[in-house]
Design an enzyme around this catalytic site. Structure first.
Site, mmCIF file in Angstrom:
data_model
loop_
_atom_site.group_PDB
_atom_site.id
_atom_site.type_symbol
_atom_site.label_atom_id
_atom_site.label_comp_id
_atom_site.label_asym_id
_atom_site.label_seq_id
_atom_site.Cartn_x
_atom_site.Cartn_y
_atom_site.Cartn_z
ATOM 1 N N SER A 127 -40.628 -31.689 4.341
ATOM 2 C CA SER A 127 -40.367 -30.486 5.128
ATOM 3 C C SER A 127 -38.855 -30.279 5.262
ATOM 4 C CB SER A 127 -40.966 -30.605 6.529
ATOM 5 O OG SER A 127 -40.421 -29.584 7.353
ATOM 6 N N ASN A 151 -43.895 -28.692 -1.327
ATOM 7 C CA ASN A 151 -43.498 -28.167 -0.032
ATOM 8 C C ASN A 151 -42.672 -26.897 -0.249
ATOM 9 O OD1 ASN A 151 -43.030 -28.072 2.820
ATOM 10 N ND2 ASN A 151 -43.159 -30.303 2.872
#
Lengths: 195, 288, 288, 195
Positions: free
Chosen positions: B118, B176
């Site tokens: 992230s 991601n």
């Protein structure tokens, strides 16, 4: 998120400003939008009307102050769960200025030929006939949190007292008894949120 | 049925991390029947999401988000009841110790997904990407569940993926989001409260295809693919370059949970029309 | 007027490399009045483009291309007559020697743009990115023209940009495309003949904003910004994070050269409405 | 680029197949599309008609062979410069099957009430009246390369003999005397391309 040009804004009362702003996508009754103040905050706003590309909002003096000098504002939406207006009668229940939260729904319903009546608590509206009873296919309400328990259990109440963050159902901030006010609401059945 | 890390999934459609809040898992599972649901990334202690704005749409089917791993903490995991659909538990932390502590508390779910990618909270996610080998090695020592590592579309993805695999990861989750930024030209301020956010959705789909292709070609490993899947075709595309399961994320934000049903239907129609099974598709565009 | 590397530009709108073919420069210059036109990346000998498919649209305002630096060779540069708009000569090659040889033959144009970031031909473009210091150092020794280095949205962009600057680059062009892939699910073949292609357009715009922001914040250097500019607002956004000139590329493919006029008009209207000059905007969102 | 579902394909003659395929975006007269054969090639195709979401193409047996077993094909476009049909008379000149290159234009013109006549060289068409002379506000033609010099200088000729690559004006492959057939064409004025 779009840059929405403000057509006009004006003071309605000491507590309320009306903002008319260009917005290409017609919201459905039951939905809301949010005002993005870049880098600072995001404020959910109920819709009071929509007419030919113009979105009508009513905001507090505090919110009005945030945008009073701006020609364009960032608006996100429409957000929230659309309401299907497939009933033949609607009762609106509102406390004072909170009537503005449900006005777009009531107006759209009236335009569709649905029988709309309103019970305005400590307020008046000439736009809709007064309700004498609570008989209606659909009841929608906007009242302060402490008045919810007095609403009929099957009424849909505009959940405006929870904090919101992402407004799109993923951050979980606006959770209220396993409902997310931003995507399951803002109108949620009273029975789902009172004990 | 699809076999991923020894677990049978009824079909490839799952929900990616960061979409379903814990309290919604049961309802979403029952109503939309995804093959599995990935939890939000859970940390040891609860984390508040960043202040808003945290999620904006910048283009058709494309979003920028910086929720910042807001989550109720690993101890809330136990509130999830047994489900009809499988659970993938996404785990994060700001140190190897924290991640191991979280992993030890994972008492349910079929798979653990380590979020090392992230871009939305300093000290978490991609901040730990350079320790991928150490994290995975340690984590594998304290859990018997299959461990998937979620990585980003980085320039060194082949090396990162290799480190994860050689440390014992059972598979990879790819990809991601991509770090981006939006400026409000009325105020010249960054729109996101956090400043930056992760780009997701259709905008990164061909990037996801390329990354999954390259990693699958190199390692032939089990992959949970995600990145801008908005249609059955998009999902088939990711499977053809090596993904066994397909995570839906942004499409749910954009269209709602009913998109799960639509996409599953589109995939089934595709298979029927072509006379193919899912197993015929996985990696087929890489072998060619 | 905008001063970039000591050269005055009448406004920020230029055309990025890879859009205008040499024989069209005169016509485009006259009809659409961009402030400057960047040539296709010129190499020592002519290069054929890859075989088609080389350019596909994968989403609204988003393309994947792998033209692969097809160009008529540096010796064709002399066919370009003096123009009303300025010329930026994009240069590439498969070695430092080739690039220097090309640079020596650049006999016109205000600025040289070194393409060290195209993902679309092995041995060229980003294949030389790790030698950015050496390339720039050598190039600066053989030309008096300002040298801008075009870089990609890499994870190590701050280091790469730093190397370019410390080697003497006069500025940077940011960003090149992002490597992606599209699969045809009817045949399971890669759509592009080259296999991969560079993602361009609106899909990479927030990525361009973030990269330009980060580089400008770190080095406060002259930047030619590009990446998914489709409107005056998009252009203002890139300027606010530090770009002095704005390159249009994909919007021209999508909408035609008339987009130059539209975007310039939108920018001028913006300035007028706000009572601002371009110089008020450059980097303003970074300083805040 | 979209996956376009083939509605039907059929043999018209030994040299020609007709393909009807779903395509959401109506091309404008003068435009073309391309057929993408993934990883292998891309073939520019003239449009013979468009009707309610269905695109009609005519292709050679060789191209037909590439897609005969497919239910869906990848189509890119519409491409090329649209023609403004703001004239009152059009003359079409075509050699044999090349008539198909300009059929969509002629048909759209006819639907608009424009007076359309055709000179079909070594061919016949019952769809349009025969042209007795070359008087028309606009002349469009599709003929083999070696016949171009016989066309009126002001005629627009369908440039189909140049190689194309990107089809969007950036690779430069389809250049013909400083014109790019893919974006300045496919219809280019004869005077611009003959010496």
């Amino acid at each position: 998120m779009i840059y929405s040009e403000i057509l006009y804004s004006k003071k309605i009362s000491n507590n309320l400003y009306e903002i008319a702003t260009f917005f290409p996508q017609k919201p459905q009754p039951g939905q809301f939008v949010s005002l993005i103040i870049a880098g600072e905050k995001e404020i959910p706003l109920s819709i009071t009307d929509y007419y030919e590309g113009i979105l009508f909002l009513h905001v507090s003096p505090k919110i009005y102050d945030l945008i009073r000098d701006r020609k364009k504002i960032l608006i996100k939406g429409p957000l929230g769960r659309p309401l299907k207006l497939t009933v033949s009668s609607i009762l609106g229940i509102a406390y004072k200025d909170l009537l503005y939260d449900i006005l777009y729904i009531l107006r759209e319903a009236k335009r569709k030929g649905i029988n709309v009546k309103v019970r305005c608590i400590e307020c008046n509206t000439k736009e809709f006939p007064k309700a004498d009873d609570e008989k209606a296919d659909l009841i929608i309400a906007s009242v302060p949190k402490d008045m919810i328990s007095s609403l009929p259990k099957e009424a849909l109440v505009y959940v405006r007292w929870v904090k919101m963050n992402c407004m799109l159902g993923v951050c979980g901030v606006c959770e209220i008894k396993e409902n997310l006010a931003c995507i399951d609401g803002p109108l949620i059945k009273v029975s789902k949120i009172v004990d | 049925m699809i076999n991923l890390a020894g677990i049978q999934f009824k079909d490839p459609i799952i929900i990616s991390s960061g979409i379903v809040t814990l309290s919604k898992i049961q309802e979403v599972c029952k109503n939309y029947l995804p093959s599995a649901i990935t939890t939000k990334t859970l940390t040891l202690k609860p984390l508040n999401p960043h202040d808003p704005p945290t999620l904006v749409k910048f283009h058709d089917k494309c979003y920028l988000n910086a929720i910042g791993l807001g989550n109720p903490g690993i101890d809330e995991l136990k509130k999830i009841n047994e489900e009809e659909c499988k659970l993938i538990v996404s785990v994060g932390g700001s140190s190897i110790d924290e991640i191991m502590e979280v992993i030890k508390r994972v008492d349910r779910g079929e798979i653990i997904e380590l979020n090392l990618s992230s871009p939305n909270r300093k000290g978490y996610g991609e901040s730990l990407a350079s320790y991928v080998y150490e994290v995975v090695k340690n984590v594998k020592g304290v859990t018997n569940k299959p461990v998937f590592v979620k990585l980003g579309p980085w320039d060194n993805i082949i090396e990162s993926a290799g480190r994860a695999i050689s440390a014992g990861a059972d598979g990879l989750s790819l990809i991601n989001t991509v770090k981006g930024m939006v400026i409000d030209v009325e105020t010249f301020k960054k729109v996101m409260h956090y400043g930056t956010g992760g780009i997701s959705g259709k905008c990164i789909h061909p990037l996801a295809v390329r990354i999954i292709h390259d990693v699958y070609k190199e390692y032939n490993v089990d992959i949970i693919g995600m990145g801008g899947v908005f249609s059955g075709i998009d999902a088939i595309e990711l499977m053809s370059v090596g993904a066994k399961l397909i995570g839906l994320g942004t499409v749910i934000i954009d269209e709602g949970y009913s998109s799960i049903i639509r996409i599953r239907k589109e995939m089934e129609e595709y298979l029927k029309e072509k006379g193919l099974k899912y197993s015929d598709i996985i990696g087929v565009a890489v072998k060619k």
